[in-house]
Design an enzyme around this catalytic site. Structure first.
Site, PDB file in Angstrom:
ATOM      1  N   ASP A 286      -5.808  -7.222   7.256  1.00  0.00           N
ATOM      2  CA  ASP A 286      -7.385  -6.769   7.778  1.00  0.00           C
ATOM      3  C   ASP A 286      -8.496  -6.966   6.327  1.00  0.00           C
ATOM      4  OD1 ASP A 286      -6.502  -4.586   6.314  1.00  0.00           O
ATOM      5  OD2 ASP A 286      -6.599  -3.250   8.628  1.00  0.00           O
TER       6      ASP A 286
ATOM      7  N   ASP B 261      -1.860  -5.180   3.835  1.00  0.00           N
ATOM      8  CA  ASP B 261      -2.755  -5.874   4.814  1.00  0.00           C
ATOM      9  C   ASP B 261      -3.023  -6.907   5.198  1.00  0.00           C
ATOM     10  OD1 ASP B 261      -0.862  -3.531   5.655  1.00  0.00           O
ATOM     11  OD2 ASP B 261      -2.224  -1.973   6.098  1.00  0.00           O
TER      12      ASP B 261
ATOM     13  N   HIS C  68      -3.967 -14.205  14.129  1.00  0.00           N
ATOM     14  CA  HIS C  68      -3.220 -13.002  14.034  1.00  0.00           C
ATOM     15  C   HIS C  68      -2.683 -12.793  15.616  1.00  0.00           C
ATOM     16  CE1 HIS C  68      -6.688 -11.516  11.055  1.00  0.00           C
ATOM     17  NE2 HIS C  68      -5.785 -11.707  10.805  1.00  0.00           N
TER      18      HIS C  68
ATOM     19  N   GLU D  52      -9.770  -4.364   4.654  1.00  0.00           N
ATOM     20  CA  GLU D  52      -8.957  -3.130   4.086  1.00  0.00           C
ATOM     21  C   GLU D  52      -8.094  -3.768   3.201  1.00  0.00           C
ATOM     22  OE1 GLU D  52     -10.566  -0.506   3.506  1.00  0.00           O
ATOM     23  OE2 GLU D  52     -12.413  -0.896   5.263  1.00  0.00           O
TER      24      GLU D  52
ATOM     25  N   GLU E 242       0.909  -1.241   0.586  1.00  0.00           N
ATOM     26  CA  GLU E 242      -0.244   0.265   0.621  1.00  0.00           C
ATOM     27  C   GLU E 242       0.965   1.426  -0.127  1.00  0.00           C
ATOM     28  OE1 GLU E 242      -2.457  -2.756   2.786  1.00  0.00           O
ATOM     29  OE2 GLU E 242      -0.381  -2.802   2.457  1.00  0.00           O
TER      30      GLU E 242
ATOM     31  N   TYR F  67       1.534  -5.569  13.034  1.00  0.00           N
ATOM     32  CA  TYR F  67       0.510  -4.801  12.958  1.00  0.00           C
ATOM     33  C   TYR F  67      -0.668  -4.670  13.425  1.00  0.00           C
ATOM     34  CZ  TYR F  67      -3.398  -3.596   9.523  1.00  0.00           C
ATOM     35  OH  TYR F  67      -4.053  -2.720   8.647  1.00  0.00           O
TER      36      TYR F  67
ATOM     37  N   ARG G 240      -3.829  -3.316  14.288  1.00  0.00           N
ATOM     38  CA  ARG G 240      -5.033  -2.962  13.668  1.00  0.00           C
ATOM     39  C   ARG G 240      -5.448  -4.909  13.754  1.00  0.00           C
ATOM     40  NH1 ARG G 240      -3.490   0.573   9.216  1.00  0.00           N
ATOM     41  NH2 ARG G 240      -4.523   2.263  10.051  1.00  0.00           N
TER      42      ARG G 240
END
Length: 709
Positions: free
Chosen positions: A84, A82, A367, A86, A9, A320, A322
Site C-alpha cells: 500500500d 507492504d 490487489h 505506506e 517492516e 494483506y 489493508r
C-alpha cells in the site's frame, strides 16, 4: 559471495519470509518508518513549494546503522515492504536514508545488476514470494507522492489549527484533517438524538387459529399472528393509526367479525452470499460478530498476515489486510472448490467460481480481498497454535471467503391475507334481513422456512423462521385474541465503530489504512468516548471543538470537501495530477482564513459559576473544561492557581470486587482520561484492571489484574 539483502517492516514478517528464501538471502527489518516529519516543528517549508523536511528519529539510528552495514556487503537490495501507500513510502525512505542511489532499473541490455529492487505480494507464502522475486519493479513514485501529500496535508492542518485552539480555548486541544470530520459525524448524530421527538403510532395484531381438521396429520401449529395491513382496500402507512382512541375503535368495530383467508401466496426467496472481506467490511463484521474494535481487528489481522508459528515455522494465514479490492486469485477459487467438494458436499459446490466486481473508487484490482492464504487450512486445523482472538478472526475470514464460493440459501416464503368483516342489520332493509358491511379490514401474516442452507452452512446469519399452517383461500379461521399495540418512533442509534467506518466509506472519506487510526485518535484526544461499551459519544470537549471548527473552518470539516481531497490523493497515486498543486490549492485559502480568524475570534471562556469559594484566597470557584474533563478553578487566576477535582460517584457495574468482600467494581479514569476498572473501596483495596469484567464474565474468564494509574 555477496548475498542479497531483503528489507521488510517488521521482524515477524521477516521471519516468515526467511522460510522461503535460501542461504543467499539476508532478511532485516526497518521496524516501520525510518524517516518522518519532525515532531517538534511543522517540518514543511510552505514558502519553498511545500518541501517536506524529513528527519530520522533517534530510535531509528541503530536500525539505519545496521541496514547500511548489511547493504554495503550486499550484491542487491530488495525492498519488500507492504504493497500500500505506506509500504511504498517506507521503501522510498529506505533508499534515501541508506543512500542507495537511483532505484531505477538499468536498460534491458545492460550487464550491470540493479542495486535496488522493489517487490510486492498480497500474501506471505512461498508461491507469492517466488513470483514476486521473479517480477521486481521500480519504486512507484506516484504512490509515494500520494502518501507524502496525505502526510503533509495532515501536518499542515494539525500543526496550524492546534495552536489556534490553544489560544482561543485552552492548551492541549488538537485538530486533524479527517479526524475532525469523524468527530463532526458523531456530534451531529448526538444532537439529532438530543433533539429527537418521539411520534406515537399503533398497530393491531390478531392471533388466529386454523379450524382443526380431524383427518389432518400435520405437526405445524394451527395458531399464527397477523397484523392489520388495509382498511377498506387502502394500504395503511406506519402512522395510519395515530392514537389509542383510533386503535380501540378498530378493535370495537371488529367485535363479532368473521375471519376468512382471502389470498395465499407462496414463492421461493434466495439469499446471496456477501462479497469477501475488504478492510472496512472486516472491521464492521469483526465488531458486530466478535466485539472487536477496529484497532484490535487490524492488530490481530496483521499478526495473521505476517505469520503464525504452526509447528513448521511461521506461516502467513491471510492475505494483506489493508485493501478495498474484491478480487480473488484463481488459485484461491480452485482451492475453495476443492475443500467444499471434499469436506462439505458436492451439492454445496458451484459449477463455476463466483467473482465480485469492486465498486470502490480508486480501488486497485491487482490487489486482492482479504482471504485465507490456503483455503484448505481450516480454522480447526490451526486452532491449537492461535490464541482465542486470533482463532476467532481467522475463522471469520475463512468462513466469509468460503461462503463466497457456495450456493445461495433458498427459503420458502408465504404471505397470507385474512379479511375480517361483519354482518350487520341494514336500516334500509326489512327488520329480519341482513347484509355484509362494505368496509373490510385486511390482516397479513408472513412466514419463512429455509429449504436449503447453501452458504449459510459455513457463514450463518440471524433470521427468524416463522411457520404458518397450511391455509387456502376462502378458508374460515377463528380469532383468538385481538391486541392494539402502542409504539413510539426512536431516534437513530449512536454510531458504533462499525457504523462510523461504514459512514466514512459511504462518503468517500478515509481509506483502508486510515479507518482504525481515525477511530483511535478521536478517542485518545478525548473528543469521543465509548458509551455502554458499544457506542461512540462525544465529550464536552468534542462538542466544543467541533462547534468552533464548523463555525470558523467549515471547509476543514466539510464531508464533500474532505471526500474530494481523497479523490485528488487517488489521482496523484494514479499519476493523473501532481501533489504540490493539490497542497497549494488547499493551503493558501486555509492559511488566509486562519490568519483572519486569529484576529476575529475571541477567546472562548468555558466556565460555570458555583457556590464554592477558594480555600486559599476566598474568591469564588468556577467550573472549567480542560483536556481531561471538568474541574474547579479559582477566579483569582493567575494570582491564585488553585484547582480541584470535581468529585463524582463512579459508576457501579453491579459486580463484587474479586479482591475484597465489601467492595464493588466501578468505572474509573486515569489522569489522562483512560478508563479502567477498580474497587469502590480504593485506596483501602487496590484492585484495578484494564479489562472490562463484564466482558470477561461473558467469556468465562477472570479479569486481568493490573495497576491502573
Amino acid at each position: 559471495m555477496a548475498k542479497t539483502l531483503v528489507i521488510v517492516e517488521s521482524p515477524a514478517k521477516g521471519r516468515t519470509i526467511s522460510r522461503f528464501l535460501g542461504s543467499d538471502f539476508v532478511v532485516e527489518s526497518s521496524l516501520g518508518h525510518i524517516r518522518d516529519l519532525p515532531a517538534s516543528k511543522l517540518g514543511v517549508d510552505v514558502d519553498n513549494n511545500f518541501e517536506p523536511q524529513y528527519v530520522i528519529p533517534r530510535k531509528s539510528n541503530p536500525v539505519i546503522k545496521k541496514l547500511k552495514t548489511e547493504a554495503a556487503k550486499a550484491a542487491k537490495v530488495i525492498l519488500a515492504t507492504d504493497e500500500d501507500r505506506e509500504g511504498e513510502a517506507i521503501a522510498w525512505h529506505l533508499t534515501q536514508a541508506l543512500d542507495l542511489g537511483n532505484s531505477k532499473f538499468q536498460a534491458p541490455n545492460s550487464k550491470q545488476i540493479p542495486k535496488v529492487e522493489r517487490i510486492v505480494f498480497h500474501e506471505i507464502t512461498k508461491p507469492a514470494i517466488t513470483d514476486a522475486l521473479k517480477n521486481p519493479r521500480d519504486i512507484d513514485m506516484r504512490i509515494v507522492d500520494a502518501q507524502q501529500a496525505r502526510r503533509i496535508l495532515d501536518r499542515l492542518v494539525g500543526y496550524k489549527l492546534s495552536p489556534f485552539l490553544w489560544k482561543k480555548v485552552y492548551r492541549g486541544l488538537s485538530a486533524g484533517r479527517v479526524q475532525s470530520v469523524a468527530v463532526r459525524l458523531i456530534v451531529e448524530r448526538e444532537r439529532e438524538i438530543q433533539g429527537f421527538k418521539p411520534k406515537e403510532y399503533h398497530t393491531i395484531s390478531a392471533r388466529l387459529r386454523k379450524l382443526e381438521d380431524p383427518n389432518s396429520k400435520s405437526q405445524i401449529p394451527n395458531e399464527f399472528e397477523a397484523t392489520l395491513a388495509k382498511i377498506a382496500g387502502e394500504t395503511l402507512d406506519k402512522f395510519a393509526v395515530k392514537n389509542s382512541e383510533e386503535a380501540e375503535k378498530i378493535v370495537k368495530d371488529l367485535e363479532g367479525a368473521d375471519w376468512k383467508v382471502a389470498q395465499v401466496e407462496k414463492k421461493a426467496v434466495v439469499k446471496n452470499p456477501l462479497p469477501p472481506f475488504t478492510t472496512s467490511t472486516l472491521q464492521q463484521d469483526a465488531f458486530g460478530r466478535l466485539g472487536f474494535s477496529a484497532k484490535q481487528t487490524m492488530r490481530i489481522a496483521q499478526q495473521l498476515y505476517e505469520g503464525m508459528e504452526l509447528g513448521e515455522g511461521p506461516v502467513g494465514l491471510i492475505t494483506y489486510m489493508r485493501t478495498d479490492s474484491l478480487n480473488l486469485s484463481e488459485e484461491s477459487l480452485h482451492s475453495a472448490q476443492e475443500f467444499i467438494n471434499k469436506e462439505i458436499g458436492k451439492n454445496y459446490a458451484l459449477s463455476a467460481p463466483r467473482r465480485f466486481k469492486t465498486l470502490a473508487r480508486g480501488a486497485q484490482e491487482a490487489h486482492e480481498a482479504i482471504r485465507p492464504t490456503d483455503p484448505l487450512r481450516s480454522p480447526e486445523s490451526v486452532k491449537e497454535f492461535l490464541d482465542r482472538r486470533q482463532y476467532r478472526l481467522y475463522d471469520l475470514i475463512w468462513r466469509r471467503f468460503l461462503a463466497t464460493q457456495m450456493p445461495q440459501a433458498i427459503f420458502d416464503a408465504t404471505t397470507v391475507d385474512v379479511t375480517a368483516s361483519k354482518i350487520v342489520n341494514s336500516k334500509s332493509q326489512a327488520p329480519n334481513s341482513k347484509q355484509i358491511q362494505n368496509t373490510n379490514y385486511a390482516f397479513r401474516a408472513t412466514g419463512q422456512i429455509m429449504k436449503f442452507d447453501g452458504f449459510l452452512k459455513v457463514y450463518p446469519t440471524k433470521f427468524a423462521e416463522v411457520t404458518l399452517p397450511e391455509l387456502a383461500p376462502e378458508e374460515t379461521v377463528k380469532l383468538i385474541e385481538l391486541t392494539p399495540n402502542q409504539h413510539f418512533t426512536q431516534a437513530r442509534p449512536r454510531l458504533t465503530e462499525a457504523s462510523l467506518v461504514k459512514t466514512l466509506e459511504k462518503h468517500g472519506i478515509g481509506r483502508p489504512s486510515t479507518y482504525a487510526p481515525i477511530i483511535s485518535t478521536i478517542q485518545d484526544r478525548g473528543y469521543v468516548e465509548r458509551y455502554e461499551r458499544r457506542y461512540l459519544k462525544p465529550t464536552e470537549t468534542g462538542f466544543l471543538v467541533n462547534d468552533l471548527l464548523v463555525e470558523h473552518f467549515p471547509t476543514v470539516v466539510d464531508l464533500t470537501f474532505t471526500a474530494k481531497m481523497e479523490e485528488e490523493l487517488d489521482e496523484i497515486a494514479e499519476g493523473k495530477t501532481e501533489w504540490r498543486p493539490v497542497i497549494r490549492e488547499f493551503y493558501e485559502p486555509f492559511a488566509k482564513n486562519l490568519a483572519e480568524k486569529y484576529e476575529e475570534v475571541k477567546k472562548h471562556t468555558v466556565e460555570e459559576a458555583t457556590d464554592q469559594v477558594c480555600e486559599n484566597c476566598g474568591k469564588p470557584m468556577v467550573i472549567k473544561l480542560g483536556r481531561f474533563g471538568k474541574f474547579l478553578a479559582c477566579t483569582g487566576f493567575p494570582e491564585c492557581k488553585t484547582t480541584k477535582k470535581i468529585k463524582t460517584e463512579p459508576e457501579k457495574l453491579g459486580m463484587k470486587c474479586p479482591k475484597c468482600p465489601d467492595g464493588d467494581i466501578v468505572i474509573r479514569r486515569t489522569r489522562r482520561g483512560k478508563i479502567f476498572f477498580g474497587c469502590s473501596r480504593y485506596p483501602a483495596c487496590d484492585h484495578a484492571s484494564w479489562t472490562d469484567p463484564r466482558k470477561s464474565a461473558a467469556e468465562g474468564k477472570p479479569g486481568t489484574q493490573e495497576e491502573g494509574n
